[in-house]
Design an enzyme around this catalytic site. Structure first.
Site, PDB file in Angstrom:
ATOM      1  N   ASP A 206       0.868  -1.186   0.000  1.00 18.42           N
ATOM      2  CA  ASP A 206       0.000   0.000   0.000  1.00 18.42           C
ATOM      3  C   ASP A 206       0.897   1.225   0.000  1.00 18.42           C
ATOM      4  O   ASP A 206       2.126   1.109  -0.098  1.00 18.42           O
ATOM      5  CB  ASP A 206      -0.959  -0.018   1.204  1.00 18.42           C
ATOM      6  CG  ASP A 206      -2.294   0.632   0.866  1.00 18.42           C
ATOM      7  OD1 ASP A 206      -2.284   1.825   0.521  1.00 18.42           O
ATOM      8  OD2 ASP A 206      -3.338  -0.038   0.948  1.00 18.42           O
ATOM      9  N   HIS A 280      -3.079   2.987  -4.557  1.00 16.59           N
ATOM     10  CA  HIS A 280      -2.455   2.546  -3.301  1.00 16.59           C
ATOM     11  C   HIS A 280      -1.016   2.076  -3.513  1.00 16.59           C
ATOM     12  O   HIS A 280      -0.561   1.149  -2.848  1.00 16.59           O
ATOM     13  CB  HIS A 280      -3.277   1.410  -2.673  1.00 16.59           C
ATOM     14  CG  HIS A 280      -4.575   1.869  -2.082  1.00 16.59           C
ATOM     15  ND1 HIS A 280      -4.670   2.403  -0.823  1.00 16.59           N
ATOM     16  CD2 HIS A 280      -5.836   1.890  -2.589  1.00 16.59           C
ATOM     17  CE1 HIS A 280      -5.933   2.726  -0.571  1.00 16.59           C
ATOM     18  NE2 HIS A 280      -6.660   2.441  -1.628  1.00 16.59           N
ATOM     19  N   ASP A 356      -8.670  -1.136  -6.012  1.00 20.11           N
ATOM     20  CA  ASP A 356      -9.611  -0.215  -5.356  1.00 20.11           C
ATOM     21  C   ASP A 356      -9.100   1.221  -5.364  1.00 20.11           C
ATOM     22  O   ASP A 356      -7.906   1.465  -5.449  1.00 20.11           O
ATOM     23  CB  ASP A 356      -9.855  -0.665  -3.902  1.00 20.11           C
ATOM     24  CG  ASP A 356      -8.560  -0.693  -3.098  1.00 20.11           C
ATOM     25  OD1 ASP A 356      -7.528  -1.113  -3.648  1.00 20.11           O
ATOM     26  OD2 ASP A 356      -8.578  -0.277  -1.928  1.00 20.11           O
ATOM     27  N   GLU A 357     -10.044   2.136  -5.279  1.00 21.43           N
ATOM     28  CA  GLU A 357      -9.786   3.548  -4.965  1.00 21.43           C
ATOM     29  C   GLU A 357      -8.648   4.158  -5.783  1.00 21.43           C
ATOM     30  O   GLU A 357      -7.733   4.764  -5.230  1.00 21.43           O
ATOM     31  CB  GLU A 357      -9.480   3.692  -3.464  1.00 21.43           C
ATOM     32  CG  GLU A 357     -10.623   3.226  -2.598  1.00 21.43           C
ATOM     33  CD  GLU A 357     -10.381   3.436  -1.114  1.00 21.43           C
ATOM     34  OE1 GLU A 357     -11.278   3.920  -0.441  1.00 21.43           O
ATOM     35  OE2 GLU A 357      -9.261   3.095  -0.626  1.00 21.43           O
ATOM     36  N   ASP A 450     -12.100  -2.791  10.874  1.00 25.40           N
ATOM     37  CA  ASP A 450     -11.268  -1.646  11.265  1.00 25.40           C
ATOM     38  C   ASP A 450     -12.150  -0.526  11.831  1.00 25.40           C
ATOM     39  O   ASP A 450     -11.640   0.403  12.446  1.00 25.40           O
ATOM     40  CB  ASP A 450     -10.445  -1.110  10.085  1.00 25.40           C
ATOM     41  CG  ASP A 450     -11.308  -0.680   8.908  1.00 25.40           C
ATOM     42  OD1 ASP A 450     -12.329  -1.343   8.635  1.00 25.40           O
ATOM     43  OD2 ASP A 450     -10.966   0.322   8.254  1.00 25.40           O
ATOM     44  N   TRP A 494      -8.158  -3.380   8.261  1.00 25.89           N
ATOM     45  CA  TRP A 494      -7.208  -2.363   7.781  1.00 25.89           C
ATOM     46  C   TRP A 494      -6.508  -1.810   9.010  1.00 25.89           C
ATOM     47  O   TRP A 494      -7.130  -1.672  10.076  1.00 25.89           O
ATOM     48  CB  TRP A 494      -7.959  -1.267   7.020  1.00 25.89           C
ATOM     49  CG  TRP A 494      -8.730  -1.817   5.869  1.00 25.89           C
ATOM     50  CD1 TRP A 494     -10.073  -2.080   5.818  1.00 25.89           C
ATOM     51  CD2 TRP A 494      -8.204  -2.226   4.602  1.00 25.89           C
ATOM     52  NE1 TRP A 494     -10.405  -2.615   4.599  1.00 25.89           N
ATOM     53  CE2 TRP A 494      -9.280  -2.716   3.831  1.00 25.89           C
ATOM     54  CE3 TRP A 494      -6.923  -2.228   4.040  1.00 25.89           C
ATOM     55  CZ2 TRP A 494      -9.119  -3.206   2.536  1.00 25.89           C
ATOM     56  CZ3 TRP A 494      -6.769  -2.708   2.745  1.00 25.89           C
ATOM     57  CH2 TRP A 494      -7.844  -3.185   2.014  1.00 25.89           C
TER      58      TRP A 494
HETATM   59  C1  ACM Z   1     -10.991  -0.948   0.444  1.00 28.86           C
HETATM   60  O1  ACM Z   1     -11.484  -0.894   1.568  1.00 28.86           O
HETATM   61  N1  ACM Z   1     -10.434   0.139  -0.090  1.00 28.86           N
HETATM   62  C2  ACM Z   1     -10.995  -2.156  -0.343  1.00 28.86           C
END
Ligand code: ACM
Length: 639
Positions: A206, A280, A356-357, A450, A494
Site C-alpha cells: 500500500d 495505493h 480499489d480507490e 477496522d 485495515w
Molecule cells: C478498500 O477498503 N479500499 C478495499
C-alpha cells in the site's frame, strides 16, 4: 426423565459460566461457530489422567493429534499418541472414514462415557472437529501456561455433526499500514483457526509500505518497506522532513513467506496475497518513480494527508499520484516480475490485485494516458482502469493463478476470468455474480473490522462504526443471485489506526466470531441472543489465551436527536440484554445507586457532560463513558 431435564435446565440457569473451573462439570455447550447439530445428553465423561489419542496412519492427522495433546497437557495430564483404527476404553479416537453422509470438511464428534470418537473424511474435517472438541473443554485448555495441578478434564456427553456453509472463510490483515512480524502473523493464525477460518488475506502493499521481498526488484524492500516514524491519527500525521531517516517498517523475505505459508497450511489455512495496484502504490513508486505517469519526488507515506475524500458522493482525488501508470509498458514488465515471484511463493489458487480507490485526477492530465486512450480506443478513465486490470489478469493467469480484485474492477468492464471481492456493500458482488463471476463478500456494512465497535466517545477514533450485533447480521448470499457463485466472505482489518498486535486483536474479537458464524453455520441456526451468550463464554476463553478483545457490547448505544433548535433528546440502549445503565449529569462517577436509565433524557440546564456506566447483577460491566454535552449537541446538529 422430565424431572431430570427440568433440573438440568435449572442448573444451567443458575450456574455462572464465569465460575467454571478446570475439572468442574462444563454444563453449557457454547461453541462458535454454531455447529449444524448438537445432541447433548445427561452426564459427563471424565478423561483419565493418562490419555490415549489414537490416530490413523496419516501425517496430517498425527500433527493434529499432537496439537490436541499439547493443549490437554496444559493441565498436566499425560498423553500418549498411538497409531490405530479402533478405540480403547476412555480414549480419543481420531478416524478417517469414507462416510458419504459427512460433507466436505465436515466431521462427527461423539462423546460417551466410553470415550471420544471423531470421524471425518479428510484431515481438515478432523482439524475442525478438534477445534470443536477443544471448545467443549473448560477454558483452561486455552491457557498458554502449564497449570501446576494435575487435572481431570470433564466433557459433556454429546453428539455433534457439523460441516461448513462456505469454503471461503477469511480474515484480511493489512500488514502494510502497520507491519506485523512473522511470529505475530502466526499467532493471528492460531487464534483464527479456533473459529474455523480457513483463509488469511495479507494486504502486502500500500502507500505506507511494501512488505514482500521481490528478488528481481530489490528497491521495493530497500526503499518501499521503510518510512519515517509517526504516531497519532492517520491522515493527520506530518510528512517526512528533508533527509529524515526512514526507521519504521519491515518486510517478509521469501523464506519468511514460505514459513508463514507452511504454518498456515498445517492449520488448513490458505494465504491470499494482495498486491494492490494501480492505486495505493506509493511505496512501489517511491522505490521506482519511473512507474508513475507523473514525474516527481515520491516517498513512502507515514500516514500524512495526500488523498482527499471530499464526501457527499464526490470522487476522491490525490494530492500525490499514487498510481502505477497504465500507459507505460514498463508498468506491466514490473508487474510481471512481481507476480512471477508471488505466484511461486503462495500455493493458493488466487492472487489479489487490489484495484480499489484509484485516484484519476493525475490520469486526466497525463499526455501518456490520453495517447493510450486513443491507441486502445478507450472512452473514459473507467475503461483505462479496465484496460489495466485486464492486462494484469493476463499476467496473473500466465503464472497459473486466478485473479481476484476489489469491486472497482467491475468499472469499465470486468476482466474475463476475474473473481470479485465486494466491499462497497454487496452490489458489486451481485453484479459480478449476474455476469457469472465468482464472488467473495466483505461489505463495509457488516465485515469492516477496522471500524469502531462502540461509541466514538470511548473507542479509538475511526471514521465509521460497526457493532457486533450488526456484524452478526452478515448474510453473504443476497436474494436472487446464483448462490453457487458466492464462494464465501471475509472480515477485513485495515491497520491505518492499528499500531500493534494487541490492538489488532481488540479490533478482531469478538466481531470475527460473528463473521465466523455467518460463514460456517447454517443460516437457520443463527440467533443473536444465543450468540451473545456464547460470546461472553468465549471472552473467558480469550482471557485464558491472553488474547485481547473489545468489551464494547457492554457499553451503551447513544441515539441523540434534537427536539427543537436548543434541546437535545438522549436515548440510551444496549446491544445485549440484561444490563442497567446508570448516569449522572453532575460530573461525578455514576454507580448502581445512581438513576437507572428508563426513558429518554433531557440535559439539565448548564450541565457539562453526561457520564454513563452499565451494570449487571449489581456489578459494573461496561466502561465509564464521558459524553460532553457539546459533543451531543454537535451530533444532534445544534450549533
Ligand atoms: C478498500 O477498503 N479500499 C478495499
Amino acid at each position: 426423565m422430565k424431572k431430570v431435564h427440568l433440573l438440568t435446565i435449572i442448573t444451567f440457569l443458575f450456574s455462572s459460566v464465569y465460575s467454571q473451573k478446570a475439572g468442574h462439570k462444563n454444563e453449557i455447550i457454547s461453541i462458535i461457530p454454531q455447529p449444524v447439530s448438537i445432541i447433548q445428553e445427561k452426564g459427563s465423561f471424565t478423561l483419565p489422567y493418562n490419555i490415549v489419542i489414537i490416530t490413523p496412519k496419516n501425517e496430517e492427522v498425527k500433527r493434529i493429534a499432537q496439537h490436541l495433546s499439547r493443549q490437554i497437557k496444559t493441565v498436566t495430564n499425560q498423553v500418549t499418541i498411538k497409531e490405530g483404527t479402533s478405540a480403547i476404553p476412555r480414549s480419543i479416537l481420531l478416524s478417517l472414514t469414507g462416510n458419504k453422509k459427512i460433507p466436505k470438511d465436515g466431521y462427527q464428534l461423539k462423546i460417551t462415557t466410553a470415550g471420544i470418537t471423531l470421524l471425518a473424511n479428510e484431515p481438515s474435517g478432523i482439524f475442525y472437529g478438534v477445534q470443536t472438541l477443544l471448545q467443549l473443554f473448560s477454558k483452561e485448555i486455552e491457557s498458554t501456561v502449564i497449570h501446576q495441578k494435575p487435572n481431570a478434564w470433564v466433557l459433556p456427553i454429546a453428539t455433534i455433526k457439523d460441516h461448513p456453509r462456505f469454503g471461503w472463510r477469511g480474515l484480511m490483515l493489512d500488514v502494510s499500514r502497520h507491519f506485523f512480524t512473522v511470529a505475530e502473523v502466526k499467532n493471528y493464525i492460531d487464534q483464527m483457526v479456533k473459529y474455523k477460518f480457513n483463509l488469511l488475506h495479507l494486504h502486502l502493499t500500500d502507500d505506507q509500505g511494501w512488505r514482500i521481498q521481490i528478488k528481481s526488484l530489490p528497491k521495493l524492500t530497500e526503499v518501499g518497506a521503510w518510512r519515517v516514524e509517526r504516531t497519532g491519527t492517520f491522515g493527520t500525521l506530518s510528512k517526512p522532513t528533508p533527509g529524515e531517516a526512514t526507521t519504521y517498517g519491515g518486510f517478509y523475505t521469501h523464506e519468511e513467506i514460505k514459513e508463514i505459508v507452511k504454518y498456515a497450511g498445517d492449520r488448513f489455512v490458505n494465504i491470499l496475497p494482495e498486491i494492490d495496484v494501480p492505486g495505493h502504490s506509493l511505496a512501489a513508486i517511491a522505490s521506482y518513480p519511473e512507474l508513475s505517469c507523473t514525474p516527481g519526488e515520491y516517498y513512502v507515506s507515514p500516514g500524512d494527508r495526500f488523498m482527499i475524500w471530499p464526501g457527499g458522493g464526490q470522487h476522491f482525488y490525490g494530492l500525490l499520484d499514487n498510481t502505477i501508470c497504465p500507459a507505460l509498458e514498463k508498468s506491466f514488465e514490473f508487474l510481471d516480475r512481481v507476480f512471477t515471484e508471488v505466484a511461486q511463493l503462495f500455493p493458493f489458487e488466487y492472487i489479489h490485485m487490489g484495484g480499489d480507490e484509484t485516484a484519476r485526477n493525475f490520469w486526466e492530465k497525463s499526455e501518456q494516458i490520453k495517447a493510450l486512450m486513443q491507441k486502445e480506443n478507450l472512452k473514459n478513465l473507467d475503461e483505462v482502469q479496465s484496460y489495466f486490470v485486464k492486462r494484469v489478469e493476463k499476467i496473473i493467469n500466465s503464472k497459473g493463478k486466478k485473479m481476484i480484485g476489489w469491486d472497482e474492477i467491475l468499472d469499465g468492464g470486468l476482466a474475463p476470468n476475474a473473481a470479485v471481492m465486494s466491499w462497497r456493500g454487496m452490489k458489486g458482488g451481485i453484479e459480478a455474480a449476474k455476469q457469472g463471476h465468482e464472488v467473495v463478500m466483505s461489505p463495509t456494512d457488516f465485515a469492516y473490522i477496522d471500524y469502531m465497535q462502540g461509541d466514538a466517545s470511548i473507542e479509538p477514533p475511526v471514521y465509521s462504526t460497526l457493532r457486533l450485533k450488526k456484524a452478526y447480521q452478515f448474510e453473504p448470499v443476497p436474494e436472487g443471485v446464483n448462490a453457487s457463485l458466492i464462494k464465501g466472505g471475509q472480515a477485513n482489518l485495515w491497520t491505518e489506526q492499528v499500531y500493534n498486535m494487541r490492538h489488532a486483536q481488540y479490533m478482531t474479537w469478538p466481531r470475527a466470531l460473528a463473521i465466523a458464524e455467518a460463514l460456517w453455520s447454517p443460516k437457520d441456526k443463527k440467533n443473536w441472543n444465543d450468540f451473545a451468550t456464547r460470546v461472553e463464554t468465549h471472552f473467558g476463553r480469550l482471557n485464558a489465551a491472553q488474547v485481547k478483545y473489545a468489551p464494547s457490547i457492554y457499553d451503551p448505544i447513544f441515539e441523540i436527536t434534537k427536539k427543537d433548535s436548543a434541546t437535545i433528546i438522549i436515548k440510551l440502549s444496549t446491544e445485549i440484554e440484561g444490563l442497567s445503565i446508570h448516569y449522572s449529569f453532575d460530573n461525578s462517577f455514576p454507580d448502581n445507586y445512581y438513576p437507572a436509565y428508563s426513558s429518554p433524557l433531557i440535559v439539565p440546564k448548564d450541565a457539562a457532560a453526561l457520564k454513563v456506566i452499565t451494570y449487571r447483577d449489581n456489578k459494573p460491566i461496561g466502561r465509564l463513558i464521558v459524553m460532553p454535552i457539546a459533543e451531543m449537541r454537535k451530533r444532534a446538529g445544534i450549533k
